[in-house]
Design a protein around this motif. Structure first.
Motif, PDB file in Angstrom:
ATOM      1  N   ILE A   1       0.696  -1.403  -0.173  1.00 41.94           N
ATOM      2  CA  ILE A   1      -0.053  -0.165   0.179  1.00 41.94           C
ATOM      3  C   ILE A   1       1.297   1.300  -0.469  1.00 41.94           C
ATOM      4  O   ILE A   1       0.704   2.315  -0.752  1.00 41.94           O
ATOM      5  CB  ILE A   1      -1.026   0.429   0.901  1.00 41.94           C
ATOM      6  CG1 ILE A   1      -2.099  -1.283   0.683  1.00 41.94           C
ATOM      7  CG2 ILE A   1      -1.612   1.015   1.026  1.00 41.94           C
ATOM      8  CD1 ILE A   1      -2.860  -1.835   2.607  1.00 41.94           C
ATOM      9  N   GLN A   2       2.101   1.206   0.682  1.00 44.61           N
ATOM     10  CA  GLN A   2       2.741   2.830   0.981  1.00 44.61           C
ATOM     11  C   GLN A   2       3.640   2.634  -0.413  1.00 44.61           C
ATOM     12  O   GLN A   2       3.521   3.950  -0.994  1.00 44.61           O
ATOM     13  CB  GLN A   2       4.002   2.353   2.312  1.00 44.61           C
ATOM     14  CG  GLN A   2       3.219   2.519   3.588  1.00 44.61           C
ATOM     15  CD  GLN A   2       4.040   2.185   5.044  1.00 44.61           C
ATOM     16  OE1 GLN A   2       5.783   1.545   4.600  1.00 44.61           O
ATOM     17  NE2 GLN A   2       3.459   1.465   6.146  1.00 44.61           N
ATOM     18  N   ALA A   3       4.077   1.537  -1.080  1.00 46.18           N
ATOM     19  CA  ALA A   3       4.779   1.707  -2.117  1.00 46.18           C
ATOM     20  C   ALA A   3       3.964   1.975  -3.222  1.00 46.18           C
ATOM     21  O   ALA A   3       4.418   2.976  -3.994  1.00 46.18           O
ATOM     22  CB  ALA A   3       5.004   0.359  -2.545  1.00 46.18           C
ATOM     23  N   LEU A   4       2.924   1.309  -3.170  1.00 44.52           N
ATOM     24  CA  LEU A   4       1.361   2.340  -4.458  1.00 44.52           C
ATOM     25  C   LEU A   4       1.472   3.064  -4.132  1.00 44.52           C
ATOM     26  O   LEU A   4       0.889   4.521  -5.457  1.00 44.52           O
ATOM     27  CB  LEU A   4       0.694   1.690  -4.587  1.00 44.52           C
ATOM     28  CG  LEU A   4       0.578  -0.274  -5.035  1.00 44.52           C
ATOM     29  CD1 LEU A   4      -1.146  -0.351  -4.745  1.00 44.52           C
ATOM     30  CD2 LEU A   4       0.661  -0.150  -6.185  1.00 44.52           C
ATOM     31  N   GLN A   5       1.517   4.498  -3.059  1.00 43.51           N
ATOM     32  CA  GLN A   5       1.138   5.652  -2.300  1.00 43.51           C
ATOM     33  C   GLN A   5       2.145   6.253  -3.042  1.00 43.51           C
ATOM     34  O   GLN A   5       2.043   7.631  -4.138  1.00 43.51           O
ATOM     35  CB  GLN A   5       0.524   5.961  -1.357  1.00 43.51           C
ATOM     36  CG  GLN A   5      -1.279   4.909  -1.056  1.00 43.51           C
ATOM     37  CD  GLN A   5      -1.003   4.753   0.439  1.00 43.51           C
ATOM     38  OE1 GLN A   5      -0.308   5.339   0.870  1.00 43.51           O
ATOM     39  NE2 GLN A   5      -2.125   4.744   0.860  1.00 43.51           N
TER      40      GLN A   5
END
Length: 409
Positions: free
Chosen positions: A382-386
């Protein structure tokens, strides 16, 4: 459809998206670009020629849809073989064909979110692009067929309802958006059945497809019909992106002012990365802990959903898919700001690396305890996609275009 708030990479500016980018195949390209910013509003913007990128993008979109259509036709052939000779082997072959067809479709999701042919809305005619019919989820399986505890449930087991393309579509998401009757996930449910096991996919018996038994003939007809409907929708998309007709969307897209076209491309990538993948498809399930909140819950194909949506983002950024290998966004960004291009490549690679650590089957992550390492790994995705979306917005600022991303329901 959900109502969503919008933010932009230049939030001090007002944005109106009231006019569809693909209201019909005969509407002219808009004179006022909703994604392009002026130099006065955004500060200095370097001069550049993005026409090769835009032209290559249109070719890439067409090639991806063409492959998706070819794979859907292979699925149709496998389903026909299943129905002609129901066996575990023919059922497994149809399931494998669905996974292959799904893999190609997932890579087309990088072409959504700017009201192109896949998801336009015509406010006058109320016509909409086919995305909702192709890919709607979550799916209330009990609306289509029998489920555990309700052996006579669903449209298939209601002989008063004719099973034609028109009648099936007329029942689609009428009273509840989960009452999905069409598309990839309807076919998925029909091939696998309910997934009642946290460690394996659904196990629908091949006996459900033997002609003349119970309501099997209606199930066979339903499966055949919704598969034909998928192919019809994909044919529409292929035609829309074929740049051989002045009325087709591709011709209009290529003729757009550079910043207008680039704004659409970048908005699509940022929205798929941040809103759709990170928030809707991953965070929602992690928060709820409900195995039904995985996208391809019947086949346990959800990990591939994430992998190949991300692959679609890469395809667009680097300008390559199949035989298409031309100027991508990377070419343009590298010529203007090499460090920003390197930053984007690093973000893509970090996301790929995080996804590679996710557990299979995906629903085991959702069912895991709050302190399970599998959940921490999903949070890293999730953090990487954001973060990946944030870099895309930086690219939008560099190029002087709006990057419009939904923020919530």
């Amino acid at each position: 459809m959900k109502n969503i708030a919008l933010i932009t990479s230049a939030s001090v500016l007002a944005l109106s998206l009231a006019t569809s980018g693909y209201a019909s195949q005969t509407d002219p390209v808009r004179n006022i670009s909703s994604y392009a910013l002026s130099k006065d509003a955004a500060g200095y913007i370097p001069d550049y020629n993005a026409h090769p990128v835009v032209t290559n993008y249109a070719a890439l979109v067409l090639a991806t849809y063409e492959q998706t259509l070819a794979d859907a036709k292979d699925l149709q052939t496998a389903i026909k073989a299943l129905l002609e000779n129901p066996s575990q082997d023919s059922l497994n072959a149809a399931r494998n064909a669905w996974i292959n067809a799904r893999t190609s479709y997932l890579q087309t999701e990088a072409f959504r979110f700017y009201e192109g042919p896949i998801d336009f809305v015509d406010e006058k005619t109320k016509e909409e692009g086919p995305e909702g019919h192709l890919n709607a989820w979550p799916l209330n399986e009990g609306f289509i067929d029998y489920t555990k505890g309700n052996p006579k449930g669903g449209l298939i087991n209601d002989p008063s309802i004719p099973l034609t393309a028109a009648s099936i579509r007329s029942q689609d998401q009428v009273e509840d958006e989960a009452d999905v009757t069409t598309g990839y996930h309807a076919i998925e449910f029909l091939l696998w059945g309910q997934d009642m096991n946290p460690t394996s996919a659904g196990t629908r018996p091949v006996s459900d497809f033997i002609a003349g038994k119970g309501n099997n003939d209606r199930r066979r007809l339903y499966l055949t019909t919704v598969t034909e409907m998928v192919i019809e929708d994909l044919n529409f998309l292929v035609k829309a992106w074929a740049a051989d007709d002045p009325d087709n969307y591709a011709t209009k897209f290529i003729a757009m002012e550079d910043k207008e076209a680039l704004g659409r491309i970048l908005t699509s990538l940022a929205t798929l990365s941040e809103f759709e993948l990170a928030n809707e498809r991953i965070a929602t399930g992690i928060d709820s802990g409900d195995q039904e909140d995985e996208q391809s819950c019947f086949s346990d194909n959800t990990l591939n959903d994430v992998i190949f949506d991300q692959r679609g983002i890469r395809n667009v950024y680097f300008g390559g898919y199949g035989d298409v290998a031309g100027a991508g966004l990377d070419t343009l960004v590298a010529s203007l700001a090499p460090n920003l291009n390197n930053k984007m490549i690093a973000a893509l690679n970090k996301t790929d690396g995080a996804i590679s650590q996710l557990n299979y089957p995906y629903d085991s992550i959702l069912a895991s305890a709050a302190d399970d390492p599998a959940r921490a790994e999903a949070e890293l995705v999730i953090q990487a996609l954001q973060a990946q979306s944030d870099v895309i917005k930086e690219i939008g600022k560099l190029l002087g275009v709006m990057v419009v991303v939904p923020t919530g329901g």
